[in-house]
Scaffold this motif. Structure first.
Motif, PDB file in Angstrom:
ATOM      1  N   MET A   1       0.835  -1.202   0.000  1.00  0.00           N
ATOM      2  CA  MET A   1       0.000   0.000   0.000  1.00  0.00           C
ATOM      3  C   MET A   1       0.867   1.248   0.000  1.00  0.00           C
ATOM      4  SD  MET A   1      -2.948  -1.146   2.708  1.00  0.00           S
ATOM      5  CE  MET A   1      -3.761  -2.743   2.550  1.00  0.00           C
ATOM      6  N   ALA A   2       1.923   1.219   0.825  1.00  0.00           N
ATOM      7  CA  ALA A   2       2.822   2.370   0.879  1.00  0.00           C
ATOM      8  C   ALA A   2       3.527   2.567  -0.461  1.00  0.00           C
ATOM      9  CB  ALA A   2       3.844   2.187   2.000  1.00  0.00           C
ATOM     10  N   ASP A   3       3.964   1.473  -1.062  1.00  0.00           N
ATOM     11  CA  ASP A   3       4.657   1.559  -2.357  1.00  0.00           C
ATOM     12  C   ASP A   3       3.747   2.094  -3.456  1.00  0.00           C
ATOM     13  OD1 ASP A   3       6.920   0.576  -1.172  1.00  0.00           O
ATOM     14  OD2 ASP A   3       6.671  -1.477  -1.887  1.00  0.00           O
ATOM     15  N   ASN A   4       2.452   1.835  -3.325  1.00  0.00           N
ATOM     16  CA  ASN A   4       1.482   2.302  -4.322  1.00  0.00           C
ATOM     17  C   ASN A   4       0.969   3.712  -4.028  1.00  0.00           C
ATOM     18  OD1 ASN A   4       1.582  -0.043  -5.904  1.00  0.00           O
ATOM     19  ND2 ASN A   4       0.092  -1.079  -4.573  1.00  0.00           N
ATOM     20  N   GLY A   5       1.525   4.319  -2.987  1.00  0.00           N
ATOM     21  CA  GLY A   5       1.156   5.696  -2.676  1.00  0.00           C
ATOM     22  C   GLY A   5      -0.145   5.842  -1.927  1.00  0.00           C
ATOM     23  N   GLN A   6      -0.695   4.755  -1.400  1.00  0.00           N
ATOM     24  CA  GLN A   6      -1.955   4.840  -0.670  1.00  0.00           C
ATOM     25  C   GLN A   6      -1.691   5.197   0.794  1.00  0.00           C
ATOM     26  OE1 GLN A   6      -4.887   5.106  -1.400  1.00  0.00           O
ATOM     27  NE2 GLN A   6      -6.200   4.418   0.240  1.00  0.00           N
ATOM     28  N   PRO A   7      -2.223   6.329   1.294  1.00  0.00           N
ATOM     29  CA  PRO A   7      -2.014   6.701   2.701  1.00  0.00           C
ATOM     30  C   PRO A   7      -2.677   5.685   3.636  1.00  0.00           C
ATOM     31  CG  PRO A   7      -2.816   8.553   1.401  1.00  0.00           C
ATOM     32  CD  PRO A   7      -2.997   7.337   0.560  1.00  0.00           C
ATOM     33  N   VAL A   8      -1.966   5.319   4.706  1.00  0.00           N
ATOM     34  CA  VAL A   8      -2.452   4.304   5.641  1.00  0.00           C
ATOM     35  C   VAL A   8      -2.352   4.829   7.066  1.00  0.00           C
ATOM     36  CG1 VAL A   8      -2.014   2.013   6.615  1.00  0.00           C
ATOM     37  CG2 VAL A   8      -1.890   2.359   4.135  1.00  0.00           C
ATOM     38  N   MET A   9      -3.405   4.574   7.834  1.00  0.00           N
ATOM     39  CA  MET A   9      -3.436   4.915   9.260  1.00  0.00           C
ATOM     40  C   MET A   9      -3.693   3.635  10.038  1.00  0.00           C
ATOM     41  SD  MET A   9      -6.111   7.447  11.301  1.00  0.00           S
ATOM     42  CE  MET A   9      -5.641   8.907  10.376  1.00  0.00           C
ATOM     43  N   ILE A  10      -2.946   3.418  11.129  1.00  0.00           N
ATOM     44  CA  ILE A  10      -3.135   2.224  11.961  1.00  0.00           C
ATOM     45  C   ILE A  10      -3.248   2.637  13.422  1.00  0.00           C
ATOM     46  CG2 ILE A  10      -1.929   0.671  10.365  1.00  0.00           C
ATOM     47  CD1 ILE A  10       0.521   0.895  12.177  1.00  0.00           C
ATOM     48  N   ASN A  11      -3.705   1.699  14.242  1.00  0.00           N
ATOM     49  CA  ASN A  11      -3.770   1.907  15.683  1.00  0.00           C
ATOM     50  C   ASN A  11      -2.603   1.203  16.370  1.00  0.00           C
ATOM     51  OD1 ASN A  11      -6.145   3.434  15.859  1.00  0.00           O
ATOM     52  ND2 ASN A  11      -7.407   1.599  15.696  1.00  0.00           N
ATOM     53  N   MET A  12      -2.192   1.688  17.515  1.00  0.00           N
ATOM     54  CA  MET A  12      -1.175   1.112  18.389  1.00  0.00           C
ATOM     55  C   MET A  12       0.205   1.131  17.748  1.00  0.00           C
ATOM     56  SD  MET A  12      -0.610  -0.084  21.424  1.00  0.00           S
ATOM     57  CE  MET A  12      -2.227  -0.559  22.038  1.00  0.00           C
ATOM     58  N   GLY A  13       0.343   0.476  16.574  1.00  0.00           N
ATOM     59  CA  GLY A  13       1.597   0.546  15.839  1.00  0.00           C
ATOM     60  C   GLY A  13       2.619  -0.495  16.217  1.00  0.00           C
ATOM     61  N   ASN A  14       2.357  -1.771  15.876  1.00  0.00           N
ATOM     62  CA  ASN A  14       3.396  -2.785  16.039  1.00  0.00           C
ATOM     63  C   ASN A  14       4.596  -2.443  15.170  1.00  0.00           C
ATOM     64  OD1 ASN A  14       1.691  -4.140  17.777  1.00  0.00           O
ATOM     65  ND2 ASN A  14       1.019  -5.616  16.249  1.00  0.00           N
ATOM     66  N   ASP A  15       5.787  -2.771  15.627  1.00  0.00           N
ATOM     67  CA  ASP A  15       7.013  -2.296  14.985  1.00  0.00           C
ATOM     68  C   ASP A  15       7.126  -2.669  13.508  1.00  0.00           C
ATOM     69  OD1 ASP A  15       7.466  -5.010  15.383  1.00  0.00           O
ATOM     70  OD2 ASP A  15       9.112  -4.734  16.792  1.00  0.00           O
ATOM     71  N   TYR A  16       6.566  -3.821  13.107  1.00  0.00           N
ATOM     72  CA  TYR A  16       6.660  -4.233  11.713  1.00  0.00           C
ATOM     73  C   TYR A  16       5.713  -3.434  10.813  1.00  0.00           C
ATOM     74  CZ  TYR A  16       2.443  -6.798  13.059  1.00  0.00           C
ATOM     75  OH  TYR A  16       1.191  -7.130  13.544  1.00  0.00           O
ATOM     76  N   ALA A  17       4.748  -2.722  11.388  1.00  0.00           N
ATOM     77  CA  ALA A  17       3.757  -1.970  10.623  1.00  0.00           C
ATOM     78  C   ALA A  17       4.044  -0.476  10.593  1.00  0.00           C
ATOM     79  CB  ALA A  17       2.354  -2.209  11.197  1.00  0.00           C
ATOM     80  N   VAL A  18       4.690   0.041  11.620  1.00  0.00           N
ATOM     81  CA  VAL A  18       4.920   1.482  11.756  1.00  0.00           C
ATOM     82  C   VAL A  18       5.623   2.108  10.553  1.00  0.00           C
ATOM     83  CG1 VAL A  18       6.313   3.158  13.056  1.00  0.00           C
ATOM     84  CG2 VAL A  18       4.793   1.601  14.265  1.00  0.00           C
TER      85      VAL A  18
END
Length: 871
Positions: A695-712
């Protein structure tokens, strides 16, 4: 003749009719008769059938045959020295001269420890195993391997490999205790005559027909029943160890196998065979620059299926500090927790947390408190030196434990325990006197890997900087410095909740509007006009039923909030104001969903180890027990279904020009024991990380909760970060260790200030930890949430809170808005209630949690319950 024929015709007809009736009855009864025969045959087979005897897995123990000289590996930066008789080792950091030990040097003489605890402290490896009834047993590598000599050490170019056999067994040589003459000739025929003669002289030959007067025939037959059928050779048990090594080598040269050895052992009834469980586990130590990497290949873990491996703990006492050592342990509680050595808190519970929280695909009967850490790191500081242990491969199976001296030993320690063996308890009711557990038939693929990073500083700020460098290198291109020039603000807008209504006398759950798409746009417009900038707008409860969202088999905007056209207009209008709209969605769980929603639990739900559907329930806050048959029971989704729904949400959001906000992806991490396709937790972690990266590579903005280290690294915004964690009594301080590593590279916030329960504390946490601000708003008044399950939104009315929000934001942004593109460079605790956070441009942020003013050493007065910024 004619008359006779006429008489016989009715008679024949009668007979034929009778015959046809009989045939009809027989044919009618035939299926039942066949079924009865099949049942009888099945019963007969079941009675006569004898299940084949399950063969135990053959675990061939290792045997140490090396010398007593230390095994040394030196890469110029680190020097690893291993004692080959114990497998304990030290690591010297050449730059500083600091030496770290795998085990406490005084463990064997610890006056506070019992013998079993002393053995554990002298062990570089712990492993627990279990049985069907769930009873656990822990083996340590000192008592159950090193002392018995059942291990091997193999030097490598950049490290050392240690192969352990763990079990209550004596050192074993692969030499037949008893062997028939025919077999002896076969094996010796593969050797030179000289070597064969040497082997044979260490065996005593017995022939039932040529026994000596001193031989007791009855005793020999009792010990070696094969003697009645064959001439045998019996190994002389007086042979010394060097002889045994030599004979074993010659048998190996002859092609003698371990399977043949086990068969020959069965011929010797004079020897009691050990029935204790035996396990083979390998540990690889490698030096990489200034890091020690410890690996455990899971495919090399060998065990019998009747005694499955449950947990593995590498280096449980690495760097442990004694009662005369000054230092502390860093644990991943909230942003970071400090436990001082010898803090005297011996009456408090040990520290424990699950990395990435609880695996929801593992059943549990009660929940008192959910432990979780969103990054896999711990460390120890001692004087002017420290190390960080970074959990790499297998981090998804890990939990962190720590404790202080005075509780069973004189040492302070912290380690990672990997729960590699998964199990599920069956509900057997009254048919058994004990619990019955189902285990996974094998361990997960891959390896466990820990990286010990050595640092020439005992300051946790320097430890954090090294961790930040590690993350920047690991996620190169995804953690660059931000360009924000004002405070990032998350505005969560609540669309609809569900409320039970009476329709024709029947209670039915229906969406209840709190904020329409048009009203959401009006709120954002007003915020923009009031000068609130750098807004990340998250729209929650906008589709598929509301906040308690049904599965995303198909995205359905809620009609009463407006149609897809209005939703797209909201995204466009927000974008024109410089606001990015994110559509929030649940992708890993099925709430209040059925076939009409595209959800079939037998097909779409994840499975427990027992292969039951992963149906989840709330837990009572009074009894802590599971509350079954309540309104909010739900299902964990099969991994592939959850992945599909995440892509559905992302595609829909991208299609209307919005970003994607995941309520659970990037926060919750669960395995899936679906029969056709099983996913262990580490595999799910990899899948989630790859999805977010795409998603990040395709330029799609992403919002997550808490933020596990592999996702941040792949998120534009991380909300609801647990800044301070649970303030366990054993902790001595809470510090922004993780935040120092990522600040200025990832935007994050704590809880929504207006609905968190304590706005004042949340604002102070945000100031200390360098977080942005978050608020949750709705258009409707508070009373709209009455008689619903959403009391948390009671304080979310925008009109009631907006002025206070402006006051908080304007001051915070004016004083701290410039720091969000900078690294956090320092942090200190000036007292139990006062902290100081520093940034790259010299900005200092003082936070006073106390109820009295505080005067610093420089004469700066900090108001009570407030923050102060100096530039």
């Amino acid at each position: 003749m004619t008359g006779g024929s006429a008489l016989n015709t009715p008679l024949k007809a009668h007979k034929n009719n009778l015959l046809n009736k009989i045939k009809a009855k027989i044919f009618k009864m035939l299926p039942s008769a066949i079924l009865l025969l099949i049942i009888c045959a099945g019963i007969a087979v079941a009675i006569m059938y004898k299940a084949p005897k399950e063969q135990a897995d053959i675990i061939e123990p290792y045997a140490y045959e090396g010398g007593e000289e230390d095994v040394i590996v030196d890469n110029g930066e680190l020097k690893l020295t291993m004692n080959p008789l114990t497998t304990q080792f030290s690591v010297e950091v050449k730059d500083s001269g600091k030496v770290w030990y795998s085990n406490p040097t005084g463990a064997a003489e610890d006056p506070q420890a019992l013998e079993e605890q002393k053995a554990i402290m002298q062990s570089p490896l712990l492993m627990s195993w279990s049985i069907t009834q769930g009873l656990e047993t822990t083996y340590n590598a000192y008592s159950f391997s090193a002392k018995n000599g059942i291990y091997e050490i193999t030097p490598m170019e950049d490290g050392i490999r240690v192969d352990y056999s763990l079990g209550s067994v004596e050192k074993e040589y692969v030499i037949p205790p008893v062997i028939t003459e025919e077999e002896m000739k076969k094996w010796m025929g593969n050797l030179d005559k000289k070597d064969a003669d040497l082997v044979v002289q260490y065996f005593k030959k017995y022939d039932i027909n040529k026994l000596k007067k001193t031989d007791n025939k009855d005793e020999l037959l009792a010990s070696y029943p094969i003697l009645s059928e064959s001439v045998i050779y019996v190994f002389r048990d007086t042979a010394k160890e060097n002889v045994r090594k030599q004979v074993q080598g010659l048998f190996e040269q002859a092609g003698y196998t371990y399977e043949a050895y086990l068969a020959d052992k069965e011929l010797d009834l004079s020897v009691k065979q050990s029935k204790n469980a035996v396990f083979n586990v390998s540990v690889i130590y490698r030096l990489e620059g200034n890091s020690l990497v410890v690996e455990i290949p899971l495919e090399d873990v060998k065990y019998d299926k009747s005694t499955p491996v449950y947990t593995i703990t590498p280096l449980p006492y690495f760097g442990a500090g004694g009662t005369d050592t000054e230092g502390y342990m860093l644990v991943p509680e909230g942003g970071g927790g400090i436990i001082n050595f010898n803090n005297g808190k011996t009456s408090q519970s040990s520290y424990y947390t699950n990395i990435y929280g609880w695996d929801m695909c593992l059943g549990r009967e009660a929940v008192v408190h959910n432990t979780r850490a969103y990054y896999g790191v711990y460390g120890i500081a001692e004087g002017d030196d420290s190390f960080l242990c970074l959990l790499e491969d297998g981090s998804a199976y890990a939990s962190i434990t720590a404790d202080v001296s005075g509780k069973g030993s004189s040492y302070n320690y912290v380690n990672a325990v990997y729960g590699v063996g998964k199990r599920e308890k069956y509900k057997v009711g009254d048919i058994a006197n004990s619990d019955i557990y189902e285990y996974m038939p094998s361990l997960p693929e891959g390896k466990l890997s820990q990286r010990y990073l050595f640092i020439n500083s005992g300051d946790y700020t320097d430890m954090s900087k090294e961790y930040g460098k590690y993350l920047q290198e690991k996620y190169s291109g995804y953690m660059e410095l931000l360009e924000d020039e004002s405070t990032p603000v998350v505005i969560e807008l609540v669309g609809a909740i569900d409320k039970v209504k009476q329709i024709l006398g029947v209670p039915v759950s229906r969406p209840l509007k709190l904020t329409s798409y048009e009203e959401a746009g009006e709120i954002l417009s007003e915020l923009n006009k009031e000068g609130v900038s750098n807004i990340y707008a998250k729209l929650t409860g906008w589709s598929n039923g509301g906040v308690n969202q049904k599965v995303l088999s198909k995205v359905k905007p809620i009609n009463m909030l407006g149609g897809k056209k209005e939703l797209k207009a909201l995204a466009g209008n927000a974008d024109s104001m410089g606001v990015k709209l994110y559509l929030n969605g649940i992708t890993q769980y099925a709430y209040d969903s059925n076939l009409a929603d595209g959800f079939f639990s037998y097909r779409d739900a994840a499975k427990f180890v027992s292969k039951e559907r992963a149906e989840l329930f709330a837990y009572s806050r009074i009894t802590y027990a599971q509350r079954e048959n309540v309104y909010n029971n739900y299902f964990l989704l099969h991994t592939e279904v959850a992945d599909k729904y995440a892509n559905t949400l992302n595609k829909y959001a991208a299609g209307i020009g919005a970003g994607t906000a995941f309520q659970d992806l990037g926060m919750d991490l669960s395995s899936d024991y679906y029969r056709k396709k099983t996913y262990n937790r580490q595999e799910v972690l990899t899948l989630h990380a790859e999805n977010l990266k795409n998603m990040a590579d395709n330029g799609q903005p992403v919002m997550i909760n808490m933020g596990n280290d592999y996702a941040v690294p792949y998120a534009d915004m991380v909300t609801k970060v647990d800044l301070v964690g649970s303030r366990y009594t054993i902790l001595d301080a809470c510090v922004p260790f993780f935040q120092m590593a990522v600040h200025g590279r990832v935007n994050y916030t704590g809880d929504s200030i207006n609905i968190c329960g304590n706005p004042e504390d949340e604002l102070l946490y945000s100031a200390e930890y360098g977080a942005g601000l978050a608020f949750t708003f709705m258009e409707e008044k508070a009373f709209a949430t009455q008689k619903t399950l959403y009391s948390e939104y009671y304080g979310a009315n925008f009109e009631s809170w907006k002025q206070r929000m402006y006051d908080i934001y304007n001051r915070y942004n004016e004083e701290l808005g410039h720091i969000f593109n900078q690294e956090m460079t320092g942090h200190k605790k000036l007292s139990d209630a006062v902290s100081l956070t520093e940034y790259a441009d010299g900005t200092q942020v003082y936070v006073n949690y106390g109820y009295e003013d505080f005067v610093t050493a420089e004469g700066v007065t900090l108001p009570a319950r407030d923050y102060l910024v100096k530039r």
